[in-house]
Design an enzyme around this catalytic site. Structure first.
Site, PDB file in Angstrom:
ATOM      1  N   TYR A 188       0.835  -1.199   0.000  1.00 31.13           N
ATOM      2  CA  TYR A 188       0.000   0.000   0.000  1.00 31.13           C
ATOM      3  C   TYR A 188       0.872   1.254   0.000  1.00 31.13           C
ATOM      4  O   TYR A 188       1.716   1.436   0.875  1.00 31.13           O
ATOM      5  CB  TYR A 188      -0.929   0.021   1.201  1.00 31.13           C
ATOM      6  CG  TYR A 188      -2.043  -1.013   1.160  1.00 31.13           C
ATOM      7  CD1 TYR A 188      -2.372  -1.675  -0.023  1.00 31.13           C
ATOM      8  CD2 TYR A 188      -2.783  -1.313   2.296  1.00 31.13           C
ATOM      9  CE1 TYR A 188      -3.383  -2.610  -0.067  1.00 31.13           C
ATOM     10  CE2 TYR A 188      -3.820  -2.243   2.261  1.00 31.13           C
ATOM     11  CZ  TYR A 188      -4.108  -2.896   1.082  1.00 31.13           C
ATOM     12  OH  TYR A 188      -5.124  -3.828   1.045  1.00 31.13           O
ATOM     13  N   SER A 242      -5.917 -14.011   1.922  1.00 32.61           N
ATOM     14  CA  SER A 242      -6.759 -13.024   1.258  1.00 32.61           C
ATOM     15  C   SER A 242      -6.956 -13.459  -0.187  1.00 32.61           C
ATOM     16  O   SER A 242      -5.992 -13.873  -0.847  1.00 32.61           O
ATOM     17  CB  SER A 242      -6.082 -11.647   1.315  1.00 32.61           C
ATOM     18  OG  SER A 242      -6.857 -10.658   0.658  1.00 32.61           O
ATOM     19  N   ASN A 243      -8.202 -13.431  -0.648  1.00 36.06           N
ATOM     20  CA  ASN A 243      -8.532 -13.759  -2.040  1.00 36.06           C
ATOM     21  C   ASN A 243      -8.173 -15.199  -2.410  1.00 36.06           C
ATOM     22  O   ASN A 243      -7.813 -15.485  -3.548  1.00 36.06           O
ATOM     23  CB  ASN A 243      -7.837 -12.786  -3.001  1.00 36.06           C
ATOM     24  CG  ASN A 243      -8.129 -11.344  -2.687  1.00 36.06           C
ATOM     25  OD1 ASN A 243      -9.278 -10.921  -2.728  1.00 36.06           O
ATOM     26  ND2 ASN A 243      -7.097 -10.573  -2.346  1.00 36.06           N
ATOM     27  N   TRP A 250     -13.709  -6.699   1.421  1.00 32.54           N
ATOM     28  CA  TRP A 250     -13.084  -5.462   0.972  1.00 32.54           C
ATOM     29  C   TRP A 250     -13.903  -4.855  -0.173  1.00 32.54           C
ATOM     30  O   TRP A 250     -14.675  -5.538  -0.823  1.00 32.54           O
ATOM     31  CB  TRP A 250     -11.628  -5.646   0.578  1.00 32.54           C
ATOM     32  CG  TRP A 250     -11.286  -6.649  -0.495  1.00 32.54           C
ATOM     33  CD1 TRP A 250     -10.985  -7.965  -0.316  1.00 32.54           C
ATOM     34  CD2 TRP A 250     -11.129  -6.399  -1.907  1.00 32.54           C
ATOM     35  NE1 TRP A 250     -10.674  -8.556  -1.513  1.00 32.54           N
ATOM     36  CE2 TRP A 250     -10.749  -7.615  -2.505  1.00 32.54           C
ATOM     37  CE3 TRP A 250     -11.268  -5.272  -2.707  1.00 32.54           C
ATOM     38  CZ2 TRP A 250     -10.514  -7.741  -3.880  1.00 32.54           C
ATOM     39  CZ3 TRP A 250     -11.040  -5.383  -4.075  1.00 32.54           C
ATOM     40  CH2 TRP A 250     -10.655  -6.605  -4.637  1.00 32.54           C
TER      41      TRP A 250
END
Length: 309
Positions: free
Chosen positions: A52, A149-150, A217
């Site tokens: 990020y 995640s994912n 998200w």
């Protein structure tokens, strides 16, 4: 604010999470105000990732620069970060996982992460190598809990064959409009409906069976990297009408209803906010415990354009 126990851990995490992916350009005082508003609303969980910002760990660095936590304050919050995405490729090697966590801790100015997520599936992953990284990070106290995640259920089970720690969380994209992991189950066995195609490999049912916490998200997005559906009457007029009616009935902002649609699900999902606007954080957090009825939940679902056979 509803606080959820995360199965397989000692964590108790708010069902609304503040994502920090856009804070790089905020001043220190703006970051502190954003976090303070979230904390006042009952949010105790903050979501980061090594990628990020304009360079690696940039947003984590801004958080660490702005937020100074006493030992007791640190124990009262949940700080999670993600690892695995590099420039142009994915990397679940032990060396990268360990090094990136060390860099995250330095940037965040904390001695440990409450939760580390593998960001996106690495098809070149060696599960035993991931297990070695997890063992080293947990033994040293640098990471207390782990998740993904994912990831699909199959990918999770491949990891579970090797790692000793519970995989407690799966962070996935979900909103009222982008809801294939829910819509596919409701349209099952209806050949002419596109929604009957299971694009998530049974993520929702797998999470419930294995007691994984799903973190949603982009809860206000209409799709991947697309616009916000709230207030978009050109494309989502009926949905916004329904949201506004319920917002008036429950005396909350419209964003709270979009959050409540997710948190109402009995799988006890969390909602990850990506905004840097304190007012929007407070608005969304107001949906944490709204008890939508079944009829209201399904009215929102169909108003969003999903089929209900």
């Amino acid at each position: 604010m509803l606080i959820l126990p995360i199965h397989g851990t000692d964590l108790h995490s708010s069902n609304v999470v503040l994502g920090m992916m856009r804070i790089e350009r905020l001043r220190d005082d703006e970051i502190r105000h954003l976090v303070a508003v979230a904390r006042d609303a009952g949010v105790n969980t903050f979501d980061h990732a090594d990628i990020y910002g304009s360079q690696r760990h940039a947003c984590e660095q801004r958080f660490g620069d702005a937020i100074s936590l006493s030992p007791s304050e640190r124990e009262s919050v949940v700080i999670q970060s993600k690892v695995g995405i590099r420039h142009g490729f994915y990397d679940f090697s032990k060396a990268h996982i360990v090094r990136s966590v060390e860099e995250s801790l330095l940037a965040l100015r904390t001695e440990y992460l409450d939760l580390l997520l593998l960001h996106r599936p690495d098809t070149l992953m060696e599960p035993d190598e991931v297990a070695e990284a997890f063992d080293e990070l947990q033994a040293s106290g640098r990471v207390r809990n782990f998740g993904v995640s994912n990831h699909t259920p199959g990918q999770i089970e491949v990891l579970r064959r090797s790692v000793r720690q519970p995989l407690a969380v799966n962070q996935v994209q979900l909103s009222l409009v982008h809801a294939p992991l829910i819509a596919s189950g409701l349209s099952a066995n209806i050949a002419h409906l596109d929604a009957s195609i299971d694009r998530g490999s049974g993520i929702l049912d797998h999470a419930r069976l294995s007691r994984m916490t799903l973190q949603a998200w982009s809860p206000f997005q209409s799709g991947f990297d697309s616009g916000v559906f709230l207030g978009d009457r050109e494309h989502f007029g009926p949905l916004n009408d329904e949201i506004d009616d319920l917002a008036e009935a429950y005396r909350v902002p419209p964003a709270a209803i979009a959050v409540a649609w997710i948190t109402r699900h009995p799988s006890n999902m969390q909602v990850v906010l990506g905004t840097t606007n304190p007012e929007r954080v407070a608005d969304a957090a107001a949906g944490s415990e709204i008890p939508l009825t079944r009829e209201e939940w399904y009215r929102l679902f169909t108003a969003a354009g999903h089929a209900l056979p």
